[in-house]
Design a protein around this motif. Structure first.
Motif, PDB file in Angstrom:
ATOM      1  N   SER A   1      41.569  52.724  53.867  1.00  0.00           N
ATOM      2  CA  SER A   1      40.357  53.289  53.265  1.00  0.00           C
ATOM      3  C   SER A   1      39.235  52.331  53.162  1.00  0.00           C
ATOM      4  O   SER A   1      37.993  52.616  52.941  1.00  0.00           O
ATOM      5  CB  SER A   1      40.666  53.988  51.936  1.00  0.00           C
ATOM      6  OG  SER A   1      40.992  52.988  50.984  1.00  0.00           O
ATOM      7  N   GLY A   2      39.711  50.963  52.876  1.00  0.00           N
ATOM      8  CA  GLY A   2      38.573  49.804  52.617  1.00  0.00           C
ATOM      9  C   GLY A   2      38.164  49.945  51.181  1.00  0.00           C
ATOM     10  O   GLY A   2      37.393  49.069  50.849  1.00  0.00           O
ATOM     11  N   ALA A   3      39.098  50.346  50.315  1.00  0.00           N
ATOM     12  CA  ALA A   3      38.744  50.320  48.993  1.00  0.00           C
ATOM     13  C   ALA A   3      39.226  49.216  48.372  1.00  0.00           C
ATOM     14  O   ALA A   3      40.207  48.525  48.619  1.00  0.00           O
ATOM     15  CB  ALA A   3      39.607  51.597  48.151  1.00  0.00           C
ATOM     16  N   THR A   4      38.414  48.491  47.579  1.00  0.00           N
ATOM     17  CA  THR A   4      38.777  47.117  46.909  1.00  0.00           C
ATOM     18  C   THR A   4      38.807  47.212  45.290  1.00  0.00           C
ATOM     19  O   THR A   4      38.054  48.035  44.801  1.00  0.00           O
ATOM     20  CB  THR A   4      37.722  46.125  47.374  1.00  0.00           C
ATOM     21  OG1 THR A   4      36.423  46.571  46.787  1.00  0.00           O
ATOM     22  CG2 THR A   4      37.675  46.034  48.880  1.00  0.00           C
ATOM     23  N   ALA A   5      39.368  46.326  44.604  1.00  0.00           N
ATOM     24  CA  ALA A   5      39.524  46.209  43.266  1.00  0.00           C
ATOM     25  C   ALA A   5      39.803  44.906  42.797  1.00  0.00           C
ATOM     26  O   ALA A   5      40.792  44.347  43.401  1.00  0.00           O
ATOM     27  CB  ALA A   5      40.394  47.506  42.641  1.00  0.00           C
ATOM     28  N   SER A   6      38.993  44.416  41.895  1.00  0.00           N
ATOM     29  CA  SER A   6      39.444  42.839  41.162  1.00  0.00           C
ATOM     30  C   SER A   6      40.478  43.087  40.426  1.00  0.00           C
ATOM     31  O   SER A   6      40.801  44.050  39.692  1.00  0.00           O
ATOM     32  CB  SER A   6      37.973  42.344  40.513  1.00  0.00           C
ATOM     33  OG  SER A   6      36.897  42.253  41.456  1.00  0.00           O
ATOM     34  N   ARG A   7      41.456  41.870  40.220  1.00  0.00           N
ATOM     35  CA  ARG A   7      42.574  41.969  39.600  1.00  0.00           C
ATOM     36  C   ARG A   7      42.371  40.689  38.489  1.00  0.00           C
ATOM     37  O   ARG A   7      41.710  39.604  38.882  1.00  0.00           O
ATOM     38  CB  ARG A   7      43.782  41.721  40.316  1.00  0.00           C
ATOM     39  CG  ARG A   7      43.992  42.746  41.335  1.00  0.00           C
ATOM     40  CD  ARG A   7      44.059  44.097  40.572  1.00  0.00           C
ATOM     41  NE  ARG A   7      44.722  44.944  41.626  1.00  0.00           N
ATOM     42  CZ  ARG A   7      44.311  46.310  41.516  1.00  0.00           C
ATOM     43  NH1 ARG A   7      43.577  47.057  40.539  1.00  0.00           N
ATOM     44  NH2 ARG A   7      44.977  47.294  42.620  1.00  0.00           N
ATOM     45  N   PRO A   8      43.141  40.875  37.490  1.00  0.00           N
ATOM     46  CA  PRO A   8      42.955  39.803  36.337  1.00  0.00           C
ATOM     47  C   PRO A   8      43.384  38.477  37.019  1.00  0.00           C
ATOM     48  O   PRO A   8      44.410  38.185  37.754  1.00  0.00           O
ATOM     49  CB  PRO A   8      43.928  40.323  35.223  1.00  0.00           C
ATOM     50  CG  PRO A   8      44.041  41.653  35.491  1.00  0.00           C
ATOM     51  CD  PRO A   8      44.039  41.780  37.085  1.00  0.00           C
ATOM     52  N   ARG A   9      42.806  37.443  36.210  1.00  0.00           N
ATOM     53  CA  ARG A   9      43.037  35.969  36.842  1.00  0.00           C
ATOM     54  C   ARG A   9      44.409  35.554  36.106  1.00  0.00           C
ATOM     55  O   ARG A   9      44.903  35.913  35.364  1.00  0.00           O
ATOM     56  CB  ARG A   9      42.015  35.136  36.412  1.00  0.00           C
ATOM     57  CG  ARG A   9      42.321  33.509  36.547  1.00  0.00           C
ATOM     58  CD  ARG A   9      41.341  32.756  36.057  1.00  0.00           C
ATOM     59  NE  ARG A   9      39.886  32.909  36.799  1.00  0.00           N
ATOM     60  CZ  ARG A   9      38.680  32.303  36.701  1.00  0.00           C
ATOM     61  NH1 ARG A   9      38.645  31.502  35.772  1.00  0.00           N
ATOM     62  NH2 ARG A   9      37.663  32.667  37.430  1.00  0.00           N
ATOM     63  N   VAL A  10      45.067  34.673  37.015  1.00  0.00           N
ATOM     64  CA  VAL A  10      46.175  34.173  36.925  1.00  0.00           C
ATOM     65  C   VAL A  10      46.060  32.682  36.685  1.00  0.00           C
ATOM     66  O   VAL A  10      45.619  32.083  37.465  1.00  0.00           O
ATOM     67  CB  VAL A  10      47.404  34.442  38.103  1.00  0.00           C
ATOM     68  CG1 VAL A  10      48.809  33.766  37.378  1.00  0.00           C
ATOM     69  CG2 VAL A  10      47.290  35.967  37.983  1.00  0.00           C
ATOM     70  N   ASN A  11      46.401  32.170  35.584  1.00  0.00           N
ATOM     71  CA  ASN A  11      46.359  30.639  35.295  1.00  0.00           C
ATOM     72  C   ASN A  11      47.706  29.980  35.376  1.00  0.00           C
ATOM     73  O   ASN A  11      48.697  30.254  34.859  1.00  0.00           O
ATOM     74  CB  ASN A  11      45.581  30.330  33.919  1.00  0.00           C
ATOM     75  CG  ASN A  11      44.306  30.767  33.880  1.00  0.00           C
ATOM     76  OD1 ASN A  11      43.533  30.561  34.649  1.00  0.00           O
ATOM     77  ND2 ASN A  11      44.083  31.389  32.715  1.00  0.00           N
ATOM     78  N   LEU A  12      47.510  28.934  36.367  1.00  0.00           N
ATOM     79  CA  LEU A  12      48.800  28.019  36.576  1.00  0.00           C
ATOM     80  C   LEU A  12      48.795  26.764  36.118  1.00  0.00           C
ATOM     81  O   LEU A  12      47.498  25.953  36.222  1.00  0.00           O
ATOM     82  CB  LEU A  12      49.295  28.271  38.049  1.00  0.00           C
ATOM     83  CG  LEU A  12      49.435  29.686  38.387  1.00  0.00           C
ATOM     84  CD1 LEU A  12      49.571  29.575  40.093  1.00  0.00           C
ATOM     85  CD2 LEU A  12      50.675  30.519  37.728  1.00  0.00           C
ATOM     86  N   ALA A  13      49.701  25.727  36.494  1.00  0.00           N
ATOM     87  CA  ALA A  13      49.512  24.446  36.216  1.00  0.00           C
ATOM     88  C   ALA A  13      49.343  23.986  37.793  1.00  0.00           C
ATOM     89  O   ALA A  13      50.092  24.601  38.622  1.00  0.00           O
ATOM     90  CB  ALA A  13      51.004  23.870  35.790  1.00  0.00           C
ATOM     91  N   VAL A  14      48.683  22.826  37.861  1.00  0.00           N
ATOM     92  CA  VAL A  14      48.263  22.394  39.204  1.00  0.00           C
ATOM     93  C   VAL A  14      49.670  22.130  40.141  1.00  0.00           C
ATOM     94  O   VAL A  14      49.866  22.355  41.215  1.00  0.00           O
ATOM     95  CB  VAL A  14      47.402  21.066  39.298  1.00  0.00           C
ATOM     96  CG1 VAL A  14      47.286  20.665  40.734  1.00  0.00           C
ATOM     97  CG2 VAL A  14      46.019  21.453  38.682  1.00  0.00           C
TER      98      VAL A  14
END
Length: 226
Positions: free
Chosen positions: A128-141
Motif C-alpha cells: 500500500s505504501g503506507a508509512t509510520a514513524s516509530r519511537p526512537r531506540v537509544n543504545l550504547a555505541v
C-alpha cells in the motif's frame, strides 16, 4: 416461532463464518519484515550490519513475524547500494520489497553521538505504501543491543501479535493428613494389630450378646449353665 428459527439460523451462520475466518487467519503466514539501514552517521559498516541483525532477531523472537536484517539484507541490495530517498520513492520501495521478498520494511536511521547510539525507525507497507514513524531506540555505541530492541519490539511493530512464551507446567503438591500426635509414628503392623483387636472385640461382644439373648430359651428347654 419462524422468527426464533430465523434468528437461530442467523446465529449459526455467523458462528460458522467466524470459525472459518479464525482458521484462515491462523493458517496465514506471518508478515515478512525486512530491516534496512538507510542512514548511518558515525557508524561503520560492520556495526550497521550488527544492528540490523540484532533488531531482526529481537523482532522475530518477541513477535509473530519473520524478520531478517544485517548481511541477509546487504547482499540483496542493488549493486550500487540503497538509492537515496528510497523511503519516499514508491518505485524504490516496491523494488526493495521484491528483492527482499518482504511485505513490510523497517527503514533505520542510525546516528552515533558520543557514547550513545540513536536509532530512528520508519515502518512502511510495501503493497500500500503506507508509512509510520516509530519511537526512537537509544543504545550504547558498543552495545549490547538485544535487551533494548526486545523491549522496543512491540512499539516498532504494534500491529504484530506478541509471540507466546513457553511456561513451566504447574506442579500440584498433595499433602498427606498429619496425625494428631506428630511425634508418634504408626507403622503398618500397629494398624494391623489395632484392626485385629477391634475386630476381635466386636466379635466377642456380639457372641456375648447372642448367648445372653439365648439364655431364657435354654432354661425353658431344661438346659442349665455350669
Amino acid at each position: 416461532m419462524p422468527t426464533l428459527a430465523f434468528r437461530g439460523l442467523s446465529l449459526a451462520a455467523a458462528l460458522v463464518v467466524l470459525t472459518v475466518a479464525r482458521a484462515a487467519h491462523a493458517d496465514a503466514p506471518p508478515p515478512r519484515i525486512g530491516v534496512v539501514v538507510e542512514v548511518a552517521v558515525n557508524v561503520g559498516p560492520s556495526r550497521v550490519e550488527q544492528l540490523g541483525a540484532a533488531l531482526a532477531d529481537a523482532l522475530a523472537s518477541t513477535l509473530v513475524v519473520d524478520a531478517f536484517g544485517g548481511a541477509d539484507v546487504t547482499r540483496r541490495l542493488p549493486p550500487g547500494g540503497l538509492p537515496e530517498e528510497c523511503l519516499t520513492t514508491p518505485a524504490c520501495v516496491a523494488d526493495l520489497g521484491a528483492r527482499l521478498d518482504a511485505s513490510q520494511l523497517l527503514f533505520l536511521a542510525v546516528v552515533a553521538i558520543g557514547d550513545e547510539l540513536a536509532v530512528d525507525a520508519t515502518w512502511i507497507d510495501v503493497a500500500s505504501g503506507a508509512t509510520a514513524s516509530r519511537p526512537r531506540v537509544n543504545l550504547a555505541v558498543a552495545g549490547p543491543d538485544r535487551d533494548a530492541f526486545v523491549a522496543a519490539a512491540p512499539r516498532l511493530l504494534p500491529a504484530a501479535a506478541v509471540r507466546p512464551t513457553a511456561t513451566e507446567p504447574e506442579v500440584i503438591v498433595v499433602e498427606r493428613p498429619v496425625a494428631a500426635d506428630p511425634g508418634r509414628r504408626l507403622t503398618t503392623g500397629v494398624w494391623i494389630a489395632g484392626g485385629v483387636g477391634v475386630a476381635a472385640g466386636a466379635t466377642a461382644g456380639l457372641l456375648g450378646l447372642s448367648v445372653r439373648s439365648a439364655s431364657p430359651a435354654l432354661r425353658a428347654a431344661g438346659v442349665r449353665r455350669r
